[in-house]
Write a protein that holds these residues in place. Structure first.
Motif, PDB file in Angstrom:
ATOM      1  N   GLU A 210      64.277  17.844  22.495  1.00 37.99           N
ATOM      2  CA  GLU A 210      63.681  16.519  22.696  1.00 37.99           C
ATOM      3  C   GLU A 210      62.752  16.162  21.539  1.00 37.99           C
ATOM      4  N   ILE A 211      61.947  17.129  21.095  1.00 37.19           N
ATOM      5  CA  ILE A 211      61.028  16.901  19.971  1.00 37.19           C
ATOM      6  C   ILE A 211      61.812  16.627  18.698  1.00 37.19           C
ATOM      7  N   ALA A 212      62.874  17.396  18.466  1.00 37.20           N
ATOM      8  CA  ALA A 212      63.686  17.221  17.255  1.00 37.20           C
ATOM      9  C   ALA A 212      64.349  15.850  17.232  1.00 37.20           C
ATOM     10  N   ASN A 213      64.935  15.448  18.345  1.00 33.81           N
ATOM     11  CA  ASN A 213      65.620  14.151  18.379  1.00 33.81           C
ATOM     12  C   ASN A 213      64.652  12.995  18.215  1.00 33.81           C
ATOM     13  N   GLN A 214      63.469  13.127  18.790  1.00 34.16           N
ATOM     14  CA  GLN A 214      62.489  12.055  18.700  1.00 34.16           C
ATOM     15  C   GLN A 214      61.948  11.907  17.284  1.00 34.16           C
ATOM     16  N   ASN A 215      61.711  13.036  16.599  1.00 35.35           N
ATOM     17  CA  ASN A 215      61.031  12.992  15.308  1.00 35.35           C
ATOM     18  C   ASN A 215      61.962  13.087  14.102  1.00 35.35           C
ATOM     19  N   TYR A 216      63.131  13.691  14.267  1.00 35.66           N
ATOM     20  CA  TYR A 216      64.047  13.847  13.137  1.00 35.66           C
ATOM     21  C   TYR A 216      65.338  13.062  13.309  1.00 35.66           C
ATOM     22  N   GLY A 217      65.618  12.647  14.536  1.00 31.04           N
ATOM     23  CA  GLY A 217      66.874  11.965  14.793  1.00 31.04           C
ATOM     24  C   GLY A 217      68.074  12.883  14.677  1.00 31.04           C
ATOM     25  N   ALA A 218      67.832  14.181  14.759  1.00 34.31           N
ATOM     26  CA  ALA A 218      68.901  15.177  14.643  1.00 34.31           C
ATOM     27  C   ALA A 218      68.426  16.470  15.292  1.00 34.31           C
ATOM     28  N   GLY A 219      69.357  17.397  15.494  1.00 32.53           N
ATOM     29  CA  GLY A 219      68.990  18.695  16.039  1.00 32.53           C
ATOM     30  C   GLY A 219      68.222  19.535  15.031  1.00 32.53           C
ATOM     31  N   ILE A 220      67.603  20.595  15.514  1.00 29.67           N
ATOM     32  CA  ILE A 220      66.818  21.474  14.637  1.00 29.67           C
ATOM     33  C   ILE A 220      67.689  22.093  13.553  1.00 29.67           C
ATOM     34  N   ALA A 221      68.850  22.596  13.915  1.00 30.85           N
ATOM     35  CA  ALA A 221      69.725  23.254  12.930  1.00 30.85           C
ATOM     36  C   ALA A 221      70.129  22.273  11.830  1.00 30.85           C
TER      37      ALA A 221
END
Length: 286
Positions: A210-221
């Protein structure tokens, strides 16, 4: 995330923007909550429209969607709102984290009031408002050209950059998204993945996604791969003495063949060709 703003300096800057453009400007935090605006009063058109709860709800939804769009594209986003007025929004960043948004709006961008009213009447026909008063409010709005809006959008971007550079907008406390971003930036060339990050911060995978999608617009990997590819691009051009296999390892790719595949997919060419083309451009005089 909680963001704190120097509201005294902020309000002064918003007033300067309005003095130059005669367009109302608003600051939202990262949860789309309005923090400051100049002038404080919204335009009579919007004030009348928002007397209908359905229209007010649509205004808030429209603002939120625009904020998300500007955040994804990392640049100002100019659009026509649900009621037919033109607005532009710019995200405020600290590193890779969105801490707020600047928005100017309620702009009547049509060649004539007749043309604008024809469109607005269609868009607002289902709202429970006095259409004659709404029409009068349209005629009160000045006609603003597309070129003028584009120039104002450029100023908006400059204001957003200035806010961050002058630390007028700062992260009030190091909450989880900020700590995760700092951790990734420090360790992305090392053995790092979703599992190790979750273990380090004692959080579940769902929270991290959820944090990754909100702040990066993509998954962590995907975000980590992007950081590694960007570093590889830089090293290929600036460090010609390094072998490509060394660069792959330096950027966190232990599998050389995998690095070649991922790099080509991201840039459209293999590392060797990328180095040749961009090294030539790097050495060429301006």
């Amino acid at each position: 995330m909680i963001s704190t703003f120097n509201l005294t300096k902020l309000n002064s800057l918003l007033k300067d923007f309005y003095t130059l453009t005669q367009i109302r400007i608003t600051v939202f935090d990262d949860t789309f909550r309005e923090l400051a605006a100049y002038p404080e009063e919204i335009a009579p058109f919007c004030r009348l429209l928002r007397t209908d709860p359905a229209a007010e709800k649509e205004c808030r939804r429209c603002d939120a969607v625009a904020c998300e769009t500007a955040s994804r594209q990392h640049s100002p986003f100019t659009y026509q709102c649900h009621s037919g007025l033109t607005e532009s929004i710019a995200p405020l960043y600290m590193g890779n984290i969105v801490i707020g948004y600047l928005l100017f709006g309620h702009v009547f961008s049509y060649s004539s009031h007749e043309e604008g009213w024809e469109n607005i009447q269609k868009l607002c026909k289902d709202y429970k408002v006095d259409m004659e008063r709404l029409k009068d409010a349209c005629w009160e709005r000045p006609l603003i050209s597309e070129n003028y809006i584009e120039s104002a959008s450029h100023i908006l971007q400059a204001v957003a950059s200035y806010l961050c550079l002058e630390r007028m907008a700062i992260i009030g406390q190091k909450e989880l998204p900020v700590m995760i971003d700092e951790y990734i930036m420090k360790h992305f060339t090392e053995e790092i993945d979703v599992q190790s990050i979750c273990e380090h911060f004692q959080i579940g995978k769902t929270t991290l996604y959820e944090i990754a999608n909100q702040n990066y617009g993509a998954g962590i990997a995907a975000h980590i791969r992007s950081l590694r590819i960007s570093k590889a691009e830089s090293l290929l051009v600036s460090r010609p003495e390094m072998r490509i296999s060394e660069i792959a390892a330096e950027c966190g790719f232990n599998d050389y063949n995998y690095f070649i595949t991922i790099f080509k997919k991201a840039t459209g060419m293999p590392p060797k060709q990328y180095r040749q083309i961009n090294r030539r451009n790097f050495l060429s005089p301006a």
